[in-house]
Design an enzyme around this catalytic site. Sequence first.
Site, PDB file in Angstrom:
ATOM      1  CE  LYS A 148      -3.815   2.033   2.761  1.00  0.00           C
ATOM      2  NZ  LYS A 148      -4.607   1.892   3.997  1.00  0.00           N
ATOM      3  CB  SER A 204      -7.902   3.754   3.144  1.00  0.00           C
ATOM      4  OG  SER A 204      -7.033   3.140   4.089  1.00  0.00           O
ATOM      5  CB  SER A 256      -8.033   1.068   6.260  1.00  0.00           C
ATOM      6  OG  SER A 256      -8.701   2.302   6.219  1.00  0.00           O
TER       7      SER A 256
END
Lengths: 494, 483
Positions: free
Chosen positions: A80, A155, A179
Site C-alpha cells: 500500500k 482505504s 481499512s
Amino acid sequence: MRNEVTHWTLAETCRHLEAGDCCSVELVEALLAVIAERDPLIHSYIYLNAEEALDAAREADASRAAGKGGRLLGVPIAVKDVLNVRGQPCRCGSRILKGYTAPYDATVIARLRAEGAIFLGRTNMDEFAMGSTTENSAEGPTRNPWNLERVPGGSSGGSAAAVAAGEALAALGSDTGGSVRQPAAFCGCTGLKPTYGLLSRYGLVAYASSLDQVGTLTKDVEDAALLLSVMAGRDPHDSTSLDTPSVHYSAVEGFDLRGLRLGLPKEYFEGGMEWEVERTIQAAIAVCRELGAEIREVSLPHTALAIPTYYLIACAEASTNLARYDGVRYGYRTPDAADVETLHSRTRAEGFGREVKRRIILGTYALSRGYYEEYYGRAQRVRTLIRRDFEEAFRNCDALLTPTTPTAAYPLGERVEDPLRMYLGDVYTVPANLAGLCGLTVPCGFTKELLPVGLQMLGPALGESVLFRVGGAFQKATAWHRQRPPFPVAGSAR
Amino acid sequence: MKWKASIGLEVHVQLATQTKLFCGCRTTDSNAPPNSSVCPVCLGYPGALPVLNREAVRLTVRTGLMLGCAIRATSWFDRKSYFYPDMPKNYQISQYAAPLCEGGAVEVEGEDGIRRTVRLRRIHLEEDVAKSLHIGRRSGVDFNRAGVPLMEIVTEPDMGSPDEAFAFLLALKRILLCLAVSPCNLEEGNLRCDINCSVRPADRSELGTKVEIKNLNTFKGVRDALRHELERQQAALEAGELLEQETRRWDADAGATFSMRTKEQAHDYRYFPEPDLMPVRISVEERESWRAALPEMPARRCERFMQEYGLPEYDARVLTADRAIADYFEEAARGASNPKWVANWMMTEMLRRMADAPSEAWARLPVRPAALRELAELAGRGVINSPTAKAVLDVLFERGGDPVAIVQERGWGQISDAAAVGGLADRVIREHERVAADFRNGKAAALQFLIGQGMRLSRGKANPALLRDELIRRLGSRSESAG
C-alpha cells in the site's frame, strides 16, 4: 503460468519456488503480465517497480541456486502506498507527496526484505488512508474486481483489489478503523489487522497514531500467518511496539473448533445490517457451530458510541500528523509563494483532497481551547469504556464472530457526497482499533449480486493464534476464499 | 506613586547529551555544516517515529532533584501545534499537562547581600526547533538543532527587579555547571530566556497586566530588556493608560521592546498527549540513585572551601563557580601542606591559561592535579623560584609529568646551600665594593642591587631569601667590625 499464478497463494508459491517448479523471474514476469492485462480496468497499482523487481528476482534466483534461503526468497508482494520502501515513491494517494521518494525502509518492509521478499509495486488507497472506498485518491479510483461498477472498499482498496484480481500474491495494507478488513470483505480476500503494537509502525505514514496498524491482505489465513510471523516483534524505533516473544503463527493445524467459545455481540446484530449480509453471516456461524465451537451471546454495551469516538480521536491525531506536509522539506510545493504563510496555506490547499481537509478541520476543532474536554477528552473516556466492554466479553469467550461490514460493496460515487453514511459503514471494524484488539476477516459467501461478504473474528490483544485457528478451520471447511472473480469481469468493457 | 515589579522567567537549557531527544543523531555545535546531523525522525519525514533519549530524562530529573522539585513517577509528552518553517513536524513534542519536575526553588543572593528564594513552577523536557537562515531574498533551514533536548525551567513571578533576575540567572548557571547537565555556552545559545513581567502599585497585591518578552540569549539582554520594559510599563500606568496583555520582542540595537502579538492573536497550541510515545515512568529506586549521585551545591562548596582550605571568600567563590574547576582544585589541594599555595596557582596561572578553554578541558588537562600540588610545594618552599616554577608549568601543560623530575632533569633546582650562596655573596660584594659601601653607610636600597647581581651570576638559581640573608650577614658584620 500466467493463469496459474493468479490462483496461487503465498505459501503455495514458496513451495513451488522451493521445488523448482518455477523461478522468481518467471513469477514476476507472469504477475506483470496479469497486471498489464487487468489493471487498466481495475487500477489497483499506482506505481510499478517492474525493472527493479525483475533485477531482484534474478538476484533471488541466483541466491537460491547458491543454496541461500529466506522464508520469502524471490516472492513478490504488493505494498500500500502508505509504507516507506527505500527508493520508491510513497505518496499516500495524495498530491501533497508528489515527488517524494522514501529514503528508508519501514521496519515491516525491512523484515520482509531480510527474508528475500520483492516489492513489486505500490497500491492505490484513499488519501492518507482516510476513506472507505479508494475514491479519495489523487490517482483516481480503484474498481472492485467482482464488479467494476462497485467500490473495492478502502482505504486499502488497491491492495484488496490486486489480491482479488490475481495481480498480487499478497499485499500489505494499513488498518486504522477497518481499512484492511473492510476492503478485504468487499473484494473477497482474507484481511488481518493485528493487535496494536504487534507490528512496528516505523515507516508507516501516520494517519491516527494510536489506532494505525499494518495489516495483510491475502488469499487465505495461512498466508496471513506467514506474513505476520515474518513481520511481528518489538522494534526499538517504535516506542509503542510491544515487547512480545517471537511467535511462529500458523493456520495449518486444526480442523475443528472443539473447546472454543465464540461470542456473538448482540449489539452488532440489532439491525443496520443488509439482509443478504445477515443471511450469509448466520450460515457462517452455523459452520463454526458444526465445527464444534460453542456459540454464545455476549454484550458490548458501548458499541453505538464507537463511530463518533473513532472520528474524534482519529481526526484529532490526524490534524497534527498531517501538519508536517507544508512544502518546506519534501513533496508538493506551491509555486511562487511570496511568504511563508502563503507557502504553507497554498501548498496545503492545493495538495490535500476534500476528505483529508474535512478531517483536519474536524480534528483541529476537537482539540481547540475550550472544546478539548467536550470532544477529545470525552472521546478518550468513552474509548476506555469500549475497551472494558471487550475485556468483559473475553472473560466468557475466546473470540467474537461478527459481520465485517453492514453491506456488500456499493456502487462507485454513491457515498462520495454523503460522508456520514460512509463513516457508518465502519461500525463493526472501528471498535477493534479503539480497543487495540486483533481482527481477521475471511470470505464467507456472496450476495445474490455475486458480491463477497466477510465474516469478522475479533480476538483479545495478542490473540492472533486463536483467530488463525478459527479462520484456518473455517477455510478448511469452506471454499469461499478460493473463489476468484471471473475475467473479463462483470460490468467491464461495456 | 510607588510601583512594584513582578518578574518570572522561562529558561530553556540545552542538555549535554551525545544525541538528540528523539533520534540517534549527534548533537552538534554551530560549526557543523548545515543539515549534517539529521535523519528522517528529526526532519519530520513521513512515517518516522520518536524514541525518547533516557539520558535527557536523567539530566532533567537530576536538575529537579538538585533544586528541590517533586519528581513525577509518571509524566508524559504532549504535542504543541503551530506552523513555523523551522518546526519539522509543525508540532513540537513538549510536556504540558505532566512535566517531569514540579515546584522547587533557587536561592539568589542580591547585590545587597540579602538572600532571596525564587520559587520554581516546573521543569519539563522538550525538543528544540531548527534554525532559519536568510541569504539575500532566499531562506534556508538548518535542521542540525532540530530535536536537540531542551530543559525548560519555569519560575514563579518572584523576582522584583532586573538585577534580581540577572542574579537568578547567574545562580542558576552556576548550579547547572555544577551538575554538568549543560555546557551553558551562551554564544552557542545553550541558555535562552523568555520573560514574563508586570508592574503594579506597591500597595496592591494582585499582579498587573502580564507582558511576555521572547527569546533573549544573553543575561545582559534579559537585564536590559527588563529595565526598559518595566520603565515603559510604569510610564504608561503613570499616564493613566491601560496595558494590554501581549508578547513583545527585545531589539538590543534599538534598546527597546516591540509588540509581536496581542492576547487576541495568541496561538492556540491545541496540546494533547503525544500518541507516539509511552508515558515516562521513573521508579523510586532510579530516582533515589540519581539523588545519591548529586554533587554539592556551589554555595555550600564555597563555604566549605573557606573553612577546610582556609581560602578567602573571593578565591572560594571563583574556584566553585565551575564544577570542573572546583573538582580540579580540590583534588590538588587535598593533602597539600598549604592549600593556599595551590589556590594561588589556580587563581593566577591556571585560570589565566585556561580562560578560553571549555569546562570539560579541565578533566583532560595534561597537568594532573597532583602535579600542580607538587609544583605549588616546590615553589612555596623555595626549592625553585617563581620564573622557574612557571617554566615547569609550561612543560606540564605541554606534556604532563612530575614537577620534581622536570626540575632535576633540567638542572633548574634552586641553590639553597648556605655555603654556595655565601660564596656567591662574597663574590658580589667583591665585584661591587662601592655599592656594598653605600649599604653599610645606610643606603638600604643598595641591597636590592646586590641581590639582583647575585641572581644574575647564578642564572636565577640562587634562593633569593638565602642570598639576602648571606649578604646582610656579611655586610652587617663588616660594618660592625669597622665600627
